[in-house]
Design a protein around this motif. Sequence first.
Motif, PDB file in Angstrom:
ATOM      1  N   THR A 604     -15.965 -25.609 -10.062  1.00  0.00           N
ATOM      2  CA  THR A 604     -15.041 -25.203  -9.001  1.00  0.00           C
ATOM      3  C   THR A 604     -13.697 -24.804  -9.588  1.00  0.00           C
ATOM      4  OG1 THR A 604     -16.169 -26.660  -7.428  1.00  0.00           O
ATOM      5  CG2 THR A 604     -13.925 -25.933  -6.876  1.00  0.00           C
ATOM      6  N   ASP A 605     -13.231 -25.582 -10.561  1.00  0.00           N
ATOM      7  CA  ASP A 605     -11.970 -25.231 -11.223  1.00  0.00           C
ATOM      8  C   ASP A 605     -12.099 -23.906 -11.959  1.00  0.00           C
ATOM      9  OD1 ASP A 605     -10.925 -27.582 -10.246  1.00  0.00           O
ATOM     10  OD2 ASP A 605     -11.273 -28.714 -12.098  1.00  0.00           O
ATOM     11  N   GLN A 606     -13.219 -23.706 -12.640  1.00  0.00           N
ATOM     12  CA  GLN A 606     -13.427 -22.440 -13.356  1.00  0.00           C
ATOM     13  C   GLN A 606     -13.489 -21.264 -12.367  1.00  0.00           C
ATOM     14  OE1 GLN A 606     -16.743 -22.531 -16.141  1.00  0.00           O
ATOM     15  NE2 GLN A 606     -16.387 -24.720 -16.553  1.00  0.00           N
ATOM     16  N   PHE A 607     -14.095 -21.477 -11.212  1.00  0.00           N
ATOM     17  CA  PHE A 607     -14.199 -20.422 -10.204  1.00  0.00           C
ATOM     18  C   PHE A 607     -12.810 -20.030  -9.683  1.00  0.00           C
ATOM     19  CE2 PHE A 607     -15.125 -18.707  -5.965  1.00  0.00           C
ATOM     20  CZ  PHE A 607     -16.178 -17.846  -6.256  1.00  0.00           C
ATOM     21  N   GLY A 608     -11.983 -21.027  -9.417  1.00  0.00           N
ATOM     22  CA  GLY A 608     -10.620 -20.739  -8.956  1.00  0.00           C
ATOM     23  C   GLY A 608      -9.816 -19.980  -9.984  1.00  0.00           C
ATOM     24  N   ALA A 609      -9.966 -20.383 -11.290  1.00  0.00           N
ATOM     25  CA  ALA A 609      -9.246 -19.672 -12.340  1.00  0.00           C
ATOM     26  C   ALA A 609      -9.738 -18.243 -12.476  1.00  0.00           C
ATOM     27  CB  ALA A 609      -9.408 -20.419 -13.667  1.00  0.00           C
ATOM     28  N   ALA A 610     -11.053 -18.035 -12.304  1.00  0.00           N
ATOM     29  CA  ALA A 610     -11.619 -16.676 -12.392  1.00  0.00           C
ATOM     30  C   ALA A 610     -11.135 -15.800 -11.230  1.00  0.00           C
ATOM     31  CB  ALA A 610     -13.141 -16.745 -12.420  1.00  0.00           C
ATOM     32  N   LEU A 611     -10.962 -16.408 -10.026  1.00  0.00           N
ATOM     33  CA  LEU A 611     -10.460 -15.640  -8.884  1.00  0.00           C
ATOM     34  C   LEU A 611      -9.058 -15.118  -9.145  1.00  0.00           C
ATOM     35  CD1 LEU A 611     -11.652 -17.672  -5.746  1.00  0.00           C
ATOM     36  CD2 LEU A 611     -12.547 -15.503  -6.591  1.00  0.00           C
ATOM     37  N   LYS A 612      -8.234 -15.933  -9.803  1.00  0.00           N
ATOM     38  CA  LYS A 612      -6.863 -15.510 -10.083  1.00  0.00           C
ATOM     39  C   LYS A 612      -6.807 -14.348 -11.064  1.00  0.00           C
ATOM     40  CE  LYS A 612      -4.844 -20.056  -9.186  1.00  0.00           C
ATOM     41  NZ  LYS A 612      -4.064 -21.182  -9.746  1.00  0.00           N
ATOM     42  N   LYS A 613      -7.834 -14.196 -11.876  1.00  0.00           N
ATOM     43  CA  LYS A 613      -7.859 -13.115 -12.864  1.00  0.00           C
ATOM     44  C   LYS A 613      -8.371 -11.798 -12.288  1.00  0.00           C
ATOM     45  CE  LYS A 613      -8.564 -16.223 -16.819  1.00  0.00           C
ATOM     46  NZ  LYS A 613      -9.456 -16.553 -17.957  1.00  0.00           N
TER      47      LYS A 613
END
Length: 616
Positions: A604-613
Amino acid sequence: MPLKRITFYKNGVAYFEREGAVTPGRRVILDVPAAEMDSLLKSLLITDDSGGPPQGVRYDAADAPQEREASFPFSLDSNSSLASLLAQMRGARVALSMGGHQIAGRIVSVTYGPGARLLLLTAGGLKLLDLDQAASVHFVDPGLNKKLNRFLDNQLGAEMTTQQALLIDPGKAHLLRTGYIEDVPVWKSSYRLRWMGKKQAYLQGWAIVNNDTRENWKNVHVSVTAGRPIAVNASLFAPAGVLPALPPFTPRAAPTTSNNRFSSQISIQARDAADLTRLVPGAWNGKAAAGNQVGALYGYDFVRPVSIRAHQAAMLPFVQANVTAQKFWMFFADRGGTRPWNAIRIHNTSRKTLDGGVVTVFDHGYAGEARIRTLKPGGSQSIRYGWVIGTHVKSEPTASKRFLIDVHFRNQQIIEVYKIRTTLNYRVVTTTPAKAVFRPRKLDIRFSLGSGIHAIAPLDTRCAKSICDANVVVNGSVQRFAIVTEQTEEAGANGFVIGDSSNIRSYIKNRRLPEGTREQLKPLLAICSEFADATSGLTDSYGREMALTQEEQRIRLNIYALRGLSKQRARMNKMADKLQKLDAKIHIEHKKQRQLVKRQQSLTDQFGAALKKLNF
């Protein structure tokens, strides 16, 4: 002084030029209507070849409004009678004709009874006269008769004339020229267009001018122009006074006014107004009518002198030329109906700017009428002049498709961009009489498009702003064609959710989306896949834990049932061993669950970071 030149403008004024030889001691006099005095006084231009300036201009001044009203010692309306008029003339000397005798005296009063009676002071004393018996009444005072005549002239709206001495002779013979502006009817344009075949038409244009003056125009050089020079109201003929000074005060509002009579009609550039001096008569050269253009202004100069009697009009030809033309059918798709129009496209090859006006079309006889807008040399314009008989254009069901062509990710929101393709289907039905040969015709379909919509078929569709013309060739009795339009539309969509990768997967598979967009979405899809695997494993672990817990419950119930039986001790021990093994398995499942939950949190944390990119 003879009238030599007139230039007509489109704002309802004309420039008059007079020219003549002046002999020593002779004064030049012009009769000008009083209503035109303001125009003359603000525009009168005097030039001569004597080398000296004009000595001055004289004319009879008009009465001020207050003086003019005071000069009339009476007021009349449509219901006024002889008795009411005489009642306002108390003290005036009158002479009445009654019974063949003349009775003169001064009016004392008028009484009303069964009839009107006049009390008159005569040389023999007071006399009471029955006005119904009077054959005539005459005012002895000539000034009073003159005022009554002037009052009646005003009531009838009669134009009074005043003589103006335009020049005091400087003392020797010379050639005098004067020019001034007068209000006149606007000149108009009228055309005839005769189809000659082989993309040729004969164009004939006429300028209609009116002589609404009281003077016969004889051998006058006439010019007409589309110029609309600014004309300003200026009261110069009537005397003006100055009101006494008043104490200062502060007004509540400061309204603005304009003296421009034609402000709503004028739209000329500053350079065009400055070029008006180049459009005076005599500045153009040509044959029957030479066309000229300065900036946005254009006009025609008629070289042959023109003679027009007072209160008559004339038609003056300004263009006679063969022009390039093309016949076709025109259909307006947005106006309903099914009938196309006969139309012709004119290409102005006459080298003259054509003024807007009415055009009558002839094609093997009278074909119809239309209006033409102002057309510059080299320009083209289509006109329609009659219905096409025997041909109908019918609309058929419209088809529409929607394609996803792009995706944008803004402020954690998904914006989908769709392309909407609409197909407008039409059917042309032509009824050809028996033994008649149908010739292919060009059909121009005119339709309007909304904002953001453009036509992609037929390929030769021409659009100007929101109006498009699609051209097709009609070859037979029944023919179908289609107009295809496209537009883009944005719509909001559900956001990216780690637990639902369906929209991400569909975007990546959509080949219409840009490659860069799909590449940015692939890491999200990988994270979603891992998250889905972890979720699936967690679900399976919860299922196994539930099954083991149920098995433990069953064994505990059996042990409870056998606890009082000494012969079942061995069996109970076996069940106890089995419970221990089940507890160990449940402990292993709990450990797996903790690992999977931890994995979900990490994903979930990785998904949120990927959304910001994301940047598309």
